[in-house]
Scaffold this motif. Structure first.
Motif, mmCIF file in Angstrom:
data_model
loop_
_atom_site.group_PDB
_atom_site.id
_atom_site.type_symbol
_atom_site.label_atom_id
_atom_site.label_comp_id
_atom_site.label_asym_id
_atom_site.label_seq_id
_atom_site.Cartn_x
_atom_site.Cartn_y
_atom_site.Cartn_z
ATOM 1 N N SER A 206 23.920 -4.610 5.624
ATOM 2 C CA SER A 206 24.796 -5.387 4.744
ATOM 3 C C SER A 206 24.494 -5.067 3.288
ATOM 4 C CB SER A 206 24.584 -6.888 4.984
ATOM 5 O OG SER A 206 25.201 -7.650 3.963
ATOM 6 N N PRO A 207 25.494 -5.138 2.406
ATOM 7 C CA PRO A 207 25.232 -4.942 0.974
ATOM 8 C C PRO A 207 24.227 -5.947 0.417
ATOM 9 C CG PRO A 207 27.586 -4.901 1.417
ATOM 10 C CD PRO A 207 26.917 -5.354 2.674
ATOM 11 N N ALA A 208 24.047 -7.053 1.134
ATOM 12 C CA ALA A 208 23.118 -8.086 0.664
ATOM 13 C C ALA A 208 21.707 -7.904 1.194
ATOM 14 C CB ALA A 208 23.628 -9.472 1.075
ATOM 15 N N ASP A 209 21.505 -6.983 2.116
ATOM 16 C CA ASP A 209 20.181 -6.804 2.720
ATOM 17 C C ASP A 209 19.149 -6.388 1.675
ATOM 18 O OD1 ASP A 209 21.049 -7.486 5.208
ATOM 19 O OD2 ASP A 209 21.207 -5.439 5.958
ATOM 20 N N SER A 210 17.920 -6.863 1.899
ATOM 21 C CA SER A 210 16.800 -6.461 1.050
ATOM 22 C C SER A 210 16.102 -5.279 1.714
ATOM 23 C CB SER A 210 15.823 -7.621 0.873
ATOM 24 O OG SER A 210 14.770 -7.250 0.023
ATOM 25 N N LEU A 211 15.944 -4.198 0.965
ATOM 26 C CA LEU A 211 15.304 -2.993 1.478
ATOM 27 C C LEU A 211 13.921 -2.834 0.849
ATOM 28 C CD1 LEU A 211 18.330 -0.512 1.279
ATOM 29 C CD2 LEU A 211 17.619 -1.925 3.222
ATOM 30 N N PRO A 212 12.941 -2.291 1.581
ATOM 31 C CA PRO A 212 11.575 -2.167 1.051
ATOM 32 C C PRO A 212 11.415 -0.948 0.140
ATOM 33 C CG PRO A 212 11.634 -1.393 3.304
ATOM 34 C CD PRO A 212 13.015 -1.900 3.002
ATOM 35 N N ASP A 213 11.210 -1.193 -1.136
ATOM 36 C CA ASP A 213 10.873 -0.115 -2.072
ATOM 37 C C ASP A 213 9.374 -0.203 -2.341
ATOM 38 O OD1 ASP A 213 10.974 1.949 -3.870
ATOM 39 O OD2 ASP A 213 11.596 0.681 -5.546
ATOM 40 N N ILE A 214 8.589 0.234 -1.350
ATOM 41 C CA ILE A 214 7.131 0.144 -1.403
ATOM 42 C C ILE A 214 6.540 1.454 -0.892
ATOM 43 C CG2 ILE A 214 7.069 -2.373 -1.117
ATOM 44 C CD1 ILE A 214 6.613 -1.954 1.847
ATOM 45 N N ASN B 190 7.892 7.195 -10.231
ATOM 46 C CA ASN B 190 6.612 6.869 -9.593
ATOM 47 C C ASN B 190 6.315 5.377 -9.580
ATOM 48 O OD1 ASN B 190 5.943 9.540 -8.933
ATOM 49 N ND2 ASN B 190 5.155 9.906 -10.991
ATOM 50 N N CYS B 191 7.347 4.554 -9.694
ATOM 51 C CA CYS B 191 7.166 3.099 -9.647
ATOM 52 C C CYS B 191 7.803 2.554 -8.369
ATOM 53 C CB CYS B 191 7.821 2.428 -10.862
ATOM 54 S SG CYS B 191 7.003 2.816 -12.421
ATOM 55 N N TYR B 192 7.269 1.455 -7.888
ATOM 56 C CA TYR B 192 7.823 0.798 -6.717
ATOM 57 C C TYR B 192 8.226 -0.615 -7.108
ATOM 58 C CZ TYR B 192 5.692 4.710 -4.274
ATOM 59 O OH TYR B 192 5.339 5.972 -3.864
ATOM 60 N N ASN B 193 9.344 -1.069 -6.564
ATOM 61 C CA ASN B 193 9.926 -2.330 -7.004
ATOM 62 C C ASN B 193 9.866 -3.425 -5.962
ATOM 63 O OD1 ASN B 193 11.285 -1.364 -9.674
ATOM 64 N ND2 ASN B 193 11.881 0.151 -8.134
ATOM 65 N N GLY B 194 9.179 -3.150 -4.829
ATOM 66 C CA GLY B 194 9.088 -4.166 -3.795
ATOM 67 C C GLY B 194 10.416 -4.319 -3.081
ATOM 68 N N PRO B 195 10.806 -5.556 -2.777
ATOM 69 C CA PRO B 195 12.096 -5.765 -2.117
ATOM 70 C C PRO B 195 13.249 -5.557 -3.105
ATOM 71 C CG PRO B 195 11.016 -7.869 -2.543
ATOM 72 C CD PRO B 195 10.045 -6.810 -2.945
ATOM 73 N N VAL B 196 14.213 -4.746 -2.720
ATOM 74 C CA VAL B 196 15.366 -4.444 -3.570
ATOM 75 C C VAL B 196 16.627 -4.559 -2.730
ATOM 76 C CG1 VAL B 196 16.495 -2.724 -5.025
ATOM 77 C CG2 VAL B 196 14.005 -2.874 -4.984
ATOM 78 N N ARG B 197 17.620 -5.252 -3.261
ATOM 79 C CA ARG B 197 18.863 -5.383 -2.506
ATOM 80 C C ARG B 197 19.553 -4.030 -2.332
ATOM 81 N NH1 ARG B 197 22.742 -8.004 -4.923
ATOM 82 N NH2 ARG B 197 21.636 -8.263 -6.895
#
Length: 716
Positions: free
Chosen positions: A333-341, A358-365
């Motif tokens: 879904s467009p609303a899903d949170s994806l792991p940027d880790i 080289n940065c990680y943002n954690g959970p990102v929609r």
């Protein structure tokens, strides 16, 4: 009354002669003539015109010869009359041989003692074009030519004979036919010739050196890369190029685009950008409006004749929309949170993707991850969807170049780690404003009907394409990755995606409105690093210039809204339905009602955030405000993945060659690691252990509150 005697014999003799001539003519008409057939089918110079009627090129034949062909109806009557008057006054009266002219010429030449007059008809001159003489003209040679003239007259009408003659008559100076002669000597088409010019042209075939005016016309060489592509298309399909082609291209816009590319190359000459290419497609008709294969076709120092539209390069992140669209088709879904880790996706080999900064943002929609072009979420999606599924999708999108690379592709394909052409990229990108349908593109000027030259094939659902258009046109969603770039701030609805290959050899930008799709590639054909950073704003400015101009001409409508989705306010962090404790919310497309956000809660009037356990290692590595849900997921070894392969470096001390084993989840705060059945240690909170590397295949197991996760890896 019955004819007898001498008069009757004459009549009978004439009748017999007429019958014999008629029979001979029928026989000559019936007998095949391979030489005539071959002559009528020989190749002519093709006149290429752009969509506005501008002459682009007149295609040269062998050794630079040009022979344009015009039907007799397109040749002014005055031209035919002038050549008949000069060469064959009785053209419409004789059967191919003018016996009266032969007798007259014989008498004149005999009285003068040398040749002062000829008796060759236009048909006989055509015979000599079809059957060129190989030696001196003899009585036998001329007799054979007369017979062949009879044969041609039996097979063709006077109309067709005159047409063939005017279109194949040599004028010297690598010019054949009245069309090429009019252009070469006077720079006009036959219908624009003056009476004086026609009279002069009628004399040239007799003695070209004596009568021909100086050639001042310079043949144009516009859109050379595209015309080469057109020729290749005809050759591939086994089709012959016609005498004239009106192409879909807009030559003025191509020239302007080439200037813009050259301007950018000059501006960034210190960055080793030597080449650039651009392509623009009409989404409605499928027409190719712009095809600029390079900044300059004549730039031999930088391989200007190579067509950058067709050269295969790595497109980088510009390929990500196709993957995200496939994810929507598979239930994301467009609303899903994806792991940027930080995470690895090892199988035969370890693949650990990094974001470009080289940065990680954690959970990102989902929306933000795509619009900001984050790498790790893209690889995560491909890992979840599977390579076969994505490759099938790309094949449906027209990426034929991937077939030869299939066995060597890995998860880096999510980041554009494959060689594809700008043509494939732009055409595939047009699927989004085309409601999920991949249209066929045409090289010819179309009738204006939707769907190009024969419709297209559906790749994505219409709603999927519409959601992608909404995301890729969302200026706010791009902010995390690109800030507010002015180049994307258009006064009309437009979608954009840019990309840079992993070694910075190629920079690419794609853009589209509801009506047109544009792609631009820049770099160099030597494969050298350019810019040394993302640099995608460089081609993006050329994309923007093309979109601005094409929108002035064709307009741009709002992108259609999805029908089976509805807007719902969600938590900006978790993507779940926004609750009273969520500090930031956003409106997002959803198909079905989403669960309420469990990440945020109010404690003592203050908002508290609790992340799922898969974010514990990411959270531990940063200044983190919040907590981790210890049992929010099943126990899982996240590093190394099962089947990973590592390389032992004998030049480094064994003490520094350590493998950090990471696990998440579990029903308890602590867990134990076992390596090849031996206890390594116990960890609490953040489940992480350092394990010395040793050659061989090893099995590790993490145990937590009766639950176990097992993984194997190899060290070579």
């Amino acid at each position: 009354m019955k004819l007898t005697g001498k008069g009757g014999s004459i009549v009978k003799g004439c009748a017999a002669a007429l019958i014999a001539l008629l029979a001979l003519r029928i026989l000559l008409w019936l007998l095949p003539c391979a030489a005539l057939k071959q002559f009528m089918q020989r190749e002519n110079s093709t006149r290429f015109y752009d969509r506005n009627g501008v002459l682009l090129q007149v295609r040269p034949l062998e050794e630079g010869l040009r022979r344009e062909y015009y039907p007799l109806k397109d040749i002014p009557e005055a031209i035919g009359k002038a050549f008949i008057a000069a060469e064959d006054k009785n053209f419409y009266l004789h059967p191919g041989v003018d016996f009266f002219s032969i007798v007259r010429a014989f008498m004149q030449n005999r009285r003068a003692g040398h040749t002062v007059s000829g008796a060759s008809t236009i048909t006989m001159q055509l015979v000599r074009l079809i059957y060129p003489r190989t030696g001196r003209a003899t009585v036998r040679t001329k007799f054979v030519e007369m017979l062949r003239a009879f044969r041609i007259e039996a097979k063709l009408s006077k109309h067709k004979i005159l047409e063939l003659y005017l279109n194949n008559l040599p004028f010297g100076f690598q010019v054949e036919g009245i069309g090429s002669a009019a252009r070469a000597f006077y720079g006009v088409t036959p219908d624009k010739l003056t009476d004086e010019q026609i009279a002069r042209l009628a004399l040239i075939p007799r003695r070209p050196v004596q009568y021909a005016p100086e050639k001042t016309f310079v043949y144009p060489n516009l859109c050379p890369h595209f015309i080469r592509h057109v020729e290749d298309e005809y050759r591939t399909q086994g089709k012959r190029l016609p005498d004239a082609l009106t192409l879909s291209i807009d030559s003025a816009l191509v020239t302007e685009t080439e200037k813009n590319i050259q301007k950018k190359i000059s501006e960034f000459k210190d960055s080793r950008i030597h080449n650039g290419a651009a392509l623009a497609l009409d989404n409605l008709t499928g027409e190719i409006l712009v095809w600029a294969g390079n900044a300059s076709f004549d730039d031999s120092a930088h391989s200007g004749q190579i067509d950058g539209v067709l050269v295969q390069n790595q497109p980088g992140s510009s390929m990500k929309p196709f993957l995200y669209a496939l994810a929507l088709e598979h239930g994301f879904s467009p609303a899903d949170s994806l792991p940027d880790i930080p995470q690895d996706f090892g199988s035969f080999g370890v693949y650990v993707p990094l974001n470009f900064n080289n940065c990680y943002n954690g959970p990102v929609r989902f929306r933000v991850a795509l619009a900001s072009s984050l790498n790790v979420p893209a690889v995560y999606l491909l890992h979840e969807l599977g390579m076969e599924s994505y490759l099938s999708c790309l094949q449906a999108l027209g990426f034929a170049s991937l077939a030869a690379q299939k066995d060597s592709l890995g998860l880096s394909l999510a980041l554009g780690g494959a060689d594809v052409s700008l043509y494939e990229m732009a055409r595939a990108f047009s699927v989004f404003p085309n409601d999920g349908v991949l249209h066929k593109n045409t090289i010819l000027k179309a009738s204006g009907k939707p769907g190009g030259s024969g419709g297209g094939s559906r790749v994505y659902q219409a709603d999927t394409a519409r959601v992608l258009c909404d995301i890729l046109s969302d200026k706010n969603a791009r902010e995390l990755g690109f800030g507010h770039a002015r180049v994307f701030d258009t006064p009309y609805p437009a979608i954009f995606k840019t990309g840079t290959s992993n070694q910075f050899q190629n920079i690419i930008a794609l853009g589209a409105t509801s009506r047109v799709t544009v792609g631009v590639w820049m770099g160099n054909f030597e494969g050298q690093t350019v810019v040394g950073k993302t640099g995608s704003s460089i081609p993006a400015e050329i994309v923007r210039a093309l979109l601005d101009e094409l929108t002035k001409r064709y307009g741009a409508d709002d992108f259609l809204q999805p029908e089976d989705y509805r807007k719902e306010r969600v938590c900006a962090l978790s993507g779940l339905a926004a609750g009273p404790a969520c500090p930031a919310t956003a409106e997002e497309y959803v198909r079905a009602a989403r669960d309420s956000c469990t990440w945020h809660s109010l404690q003592g009037g203050l908002v508290q955030v609790q992340y799922p356990s898969e974010y514990q290692h990411w959270a531990h590595s940063r200044n983190f405000a919040g907590s981790i849900a210890g049992n929010s997921a099943r126990l899982q070894i996240v590093y190394p993945r099962n089947g990973a392969v590592f390389i032992y470096d004998p030049t480094l001390p064994a003490s520094v060659q350590m493998l950090q084993v990471q696990a998440v989840g579990g029903a308890s705060e602590s867990a134990s690691l076992y390596a090849d059945g031996e206890l390594v240690g116990t960890a609490s909170g953040v489940l992480s252990w350092n394990l010395p590397l040793a050659r061989g295949t090893h099995t590790i197991a993490v145990e937590c509150a009766g639950e176990e996760s097992v993984s194997s890896f190899t060290v070579k």
